[in-house]
Design a protein around this motif. Sequence first.
Motif, PDB file in Angstrom:
ATOM      1  N   VAL A  65       0.838  -1.197   0.000  1.00 51.95           N
ATOM      2  CA  VAL A  65       0.000   0.000   0.000  1.00 51.95           C
ATOM      3  C   VAL A  65       0.878   1.254   0.000  1.00 51.95           C
ATOM      4  CG1 VAL A  65      -1.620   1.296   1.444  1.00 51.95           C
ATOM      5  CG2 VAL A  65      -1.992  -1.121   1.024  1.00 51.95           C
ATOM      6  N   ASN A  66       1.977   1.218   0.714  1.00 52.48           N
ATOM      7  CA  ASN A  66       2.919   2.335   0.762  1.00 52.48           C
ATOM      8  C   ASN A  66       3.496   2.614  -0.630  1.00 52.48           C
ATOM      9  OD1 ASN A  66       4.566   4.324   1.843  1.00 52.48           O
ATOM     10  ND2 ASN A  66       6.019   2.890   2.735  1.00 52.48           N
ATOM     11  N   GLU A  67       3.929   1.564  -1.304  1.00 54.29           N
ATOM     12  CA  GLU A  67       4.501   1.712  -2.647  1.00 54.29           C
ATOM     13  C   GLU A  67       3.441   2.152  -3.650  1.00 54.29           C
ATOM     14  OE1 GLU A  67       7.702   1.886  -5.122  1.00 54.29           O
ATOM     15  OE2 GLU A  67       7.736   1.408  -2.991  1.00 54.29           O
ATOM     16  N   LEU A  68       2.254   1.573  -3.572  1.00 51.84           N
ATOM     17  CA  LEU A  68       1.151   1.930  -4.465  1.00 51.84           C
ATOM     18  C   LEU A  68       0.801   3.403  -4.322  1.00 51.84           C
ATOM     19  CD1 LEU A  68      -1.249   1.060  -6.336  1.00 51.84           C
ATOM     20  CD2 LEU A  68      -2.531   0.670  -4.227  1.00 51.84           C
ATOM     21  N   SER A  69       0.700   3.866  -3.106  1.00 51.57           N
ATOM     22  CA  SER A  69       0.351   5.255  -2.847  1.00 51.57           C
ATOM     23  C   SER A  69       1.429   6.206  -3.374  1.00 51.57           C
ATOM     24  CB  SER A  69       0.162   5.466  -1.350  1.00 51.57           C
ATOM     25  OG  SER A  69      -0.190   6.786  -1.074  1.00 51.57           O
ATOM     26  N   ALA A  70       2.692   5.858  -3.169  1.00 54.09           N
ATOM     27  CA  ALA A  70       3.788   6.713  -3.641  1.00 54.09           C
ATOM     28  C   ALA A  70       3.827   6.785  -5.168  1.00 54.09           C
ATOM     29  CB  ALA A  70       5.119   6.199  -3.105  1.00 54.09           C
ATOM     30  N   LYS A  71       3.641   5.639  -5.832  1.00 55.85           N
ATOM     31  CA  LYS A  71       3.641   5.641  -7.310  1.00 55.85           C
ATOM     32  C   LYS A  71       2.454   6.414  -7.857  1.00 55.85           C
ATOM     33  CE  LYS A  71       6.413   1.649  -8.237  1.00 55.85           C
ATOM     34  NZ  LYS A  71       6.662   0.494  -9.030  1.00 55.85           N
ATOM     35  N   HIS A  72       1.292   6.286  -7.234  1.00 55.92           N
ATOM     36  CA  HIS A  72       0.116   7.030  -7.686  1.00 55.92           C
ATOM     37  C   HIS A  72       0.345   8.532  -7.513  1.00 55.92           C
ATOM     38  CE1 HIS A  72      -3.990   8.676  -7.550  1.00 55.92           C
ATOM     39  NE2 HIS A  72      -4.217   7.750  -8.462  1.00 55.92           N
TER      40      HIS A  72
ATOM     41  N   ARG B 260       2.623   9.856 -10.295  1.00 53.52           N
ATOM     42  CA  ARG B 260       1.984   9.936 -11.615  1.00 53.52           C
ATOM     43  C   ARG B 260       0.886  10.989 -11.678  1.00 53.52           C
ATOM     44  NH1 ARG B 260       1.649   3.448 -12.372  1.00 53.52           N
ATOM     45  NH2 ARG B 260       3.857   3.167 -12.783  1.00 53.52           N
ATOM     46  N   LYS B 261       0.047  11.080 -10.639  1.00 47.93           N
ATOM     47  CA  LYS B 261      -1.144  11.930 -10.709  1.00 47.93           C
ATOM     48  C   LYS B 261      -1.102  13.138  -9.781  1.00 47.93           C
ATOM     49  CE  LYS B 261      -3.767   8.658 -12.872  1.00 47.93           C
ATOM     50  NZ  LYS B 261      -4.982   8.449 -13.512  1.00 47.93           N
ATOM     51  N   ARG B 262      -0.117  13.196  -8.901  1.00 48.03           N
ATOM     52  CA  ARG B 262      -0.010  14.264  -7.900  1.00 48.03           C
ATOM     53  C   ARG B 262      -1.267  14.347  -7.040  1.00 48.03           C
ATOM     54  NH1 ARG B 262       4.850  14.594  -6.893  1.00 48.03           N
ATOM     55  NH2 ARG B 262       6.179  15.241  -8.546  1.00 48.03           N
ATOM     56  N   ALA B 263      -1.807  13.185  -6.698  1.00 50.84           N
ATOM     57  CA  ALA B 263      -2.967  13.088  -5.817  1.00 50.84           C
ATOM     58  C   ALA B 263      -2.794  11.851  -4.934  1.00 50.84           C
ATOM     59  CB  ALA B 263      -4.250  12.982  -6.626  1.00 50.84           C
ATOM     60  N   PHE B 264      -3.339  11.931  -3.740  1.00 49.64           N
ATOM     61  CA  PHE B 264      -3.247  10.802  -2.821  1.00 49.64           C
ATOM     62  C   PHE B 264      -4.432   9.869  -3.006  1.00 49.64           C
ATOM     63  CE2 PHE B 264      -0.765  13.971  -0.374  1.00 49.64           C
ATOM     64  CZ  PHE B 264       0.414  13.254  -0.305  1.00 49.64           C
ATOM     65  N   LEU B 265      -4.193   8.595  -2.798  1.00 45.04           N
ATOM     66  CA  LEU B 265      -5.259   7.607  -2.803  1.00 45.04           C
ATOM     67  C   LEU B 265      -5.906   7.565  -1.415  1.00 45.04           C
ATOM     68  CD1 LEU B 265      -3.554   4.575  -4.593  1.00 45.04           C
ATOM     69  CD2 LEU B 265      -5.453   5.927  -5.464  1.00 45.04           C
ATOM     70  N   SER B 266      -7.212   7.438  -1.390  1.00 51.16           N
ATOM     71  CA  SER B 266      -7.896   7.214  -0.117  1.00 51.16           C
ATOM     72  C   SER B 266      -7.912   5.715   0.150  1.00 51.16           C
ATOM     73  CB  SER B 266      -9.330   7.753  -0.175  1.00 51.16           C
ATOM     74  OG  SER B 266     -10.108   6.962  -1.053  1.00 51.16           O
ATOM     75  N   ALA B 267      -8.331   5.326   1.352  1.00 52.02           N
ATOM     76  CA  ALA B 267      -8.422   3.898   1.679  1.00 52.02           C
ATOM     77  C   ALA B 267      -9.423   3.222   0.752  1.00 52.02           C
ATOM     78  CB  ALA B 267      -8.832   3.726   3.133  1.00 52.02           C
ATOM     79  N   TYR B 268     -10.492   3.923   0.405  1.00 53.63           N
ATOM     80  CA  TYR B 268     -11.495   3.372  -0.505  1.00 53.63           C
ATOM     81  C   TYR B 268     -10.914   3.173  -1.905  1.00 53.63           C
ATOM     82  CZ  TYR B 268     -15.760   2.938  -3.240  1.00 53.63           C
ATOM     83  OH  TYR B 268     -16.724   2.489  -4.092  1.00 53.63           O
ATOM     84  N   ASP B 269     -10.095   4.109  -2.369  1.00 49.48           N
ATOM     85  CA  ASP B 269      -9.482   4.005  -3.705  1.00 49.48           C
ATOM     86  C   ASP B 269      -8.487   2.855  -3.801  1.00 49.48           C
ATOM     87  OD1 ASP B 269     -10.890   6.252  -4.524  1.00 49.48           O
ATOM     88  OD2 ASP B 269      -9.258   7.633  -4.007  1.00 49.48           O
TER      89      ASP B 269
END
Length: 167
Positions: free
Chosen positions: A40-47, A50-59
């Motif tokens: 989840v840490n790596e996924l959030s950092a890569k997102h 790429r998009k300059r936005a944070f993922l929520s827990a739901y996302d």
Amino acid sequence: MAKTVSSGAAIKTLQLRLKDKHSGFLRQQACAVNFAWNFVNELSAKHFDRKRAFLSAYDMQPYTKGAGAELGLHSQTIQAIQEEYVTRRKQFKRVKLRWRVSNPQAPKRSLGWVPFKASALRYKNGQVWYCGKALSLWDSYGLAQYELGPGSFSEDSRGRWYLNVTV
């Protein structure tokens, strides 16, 4: 310490010691939790890159769907990891948090931690049931009289495991 809720009921967090015979199972669970946290840490950092936005827990849920079965974790535990990650990321105002280390020989090993939601835990016949496994504990509070809420299993520096649960 009791916090009062608007409905008049008090919420307490109880800490109960689990018997040592369950430490192997809980260590396996903690290793899987560390793996999920790091993913989840790596996924959030890569997102964010790429998009300059944070993922929520739901996302994050579509990316971790089915991971509980693969890792041997309860699906509610995966969701609790995502929610805790998002909370800590906001708290520390960072794009990426520290990795959780499972190797027992590592100098900066993360202590065991297995979060869960209320639906993942059951109390029956003096034992708590988690992931289909009965875990024995020293019940000094009489858990049968409480309604169990969310919480976690946690390890101390001496390798003893505790159940931390809101009631």
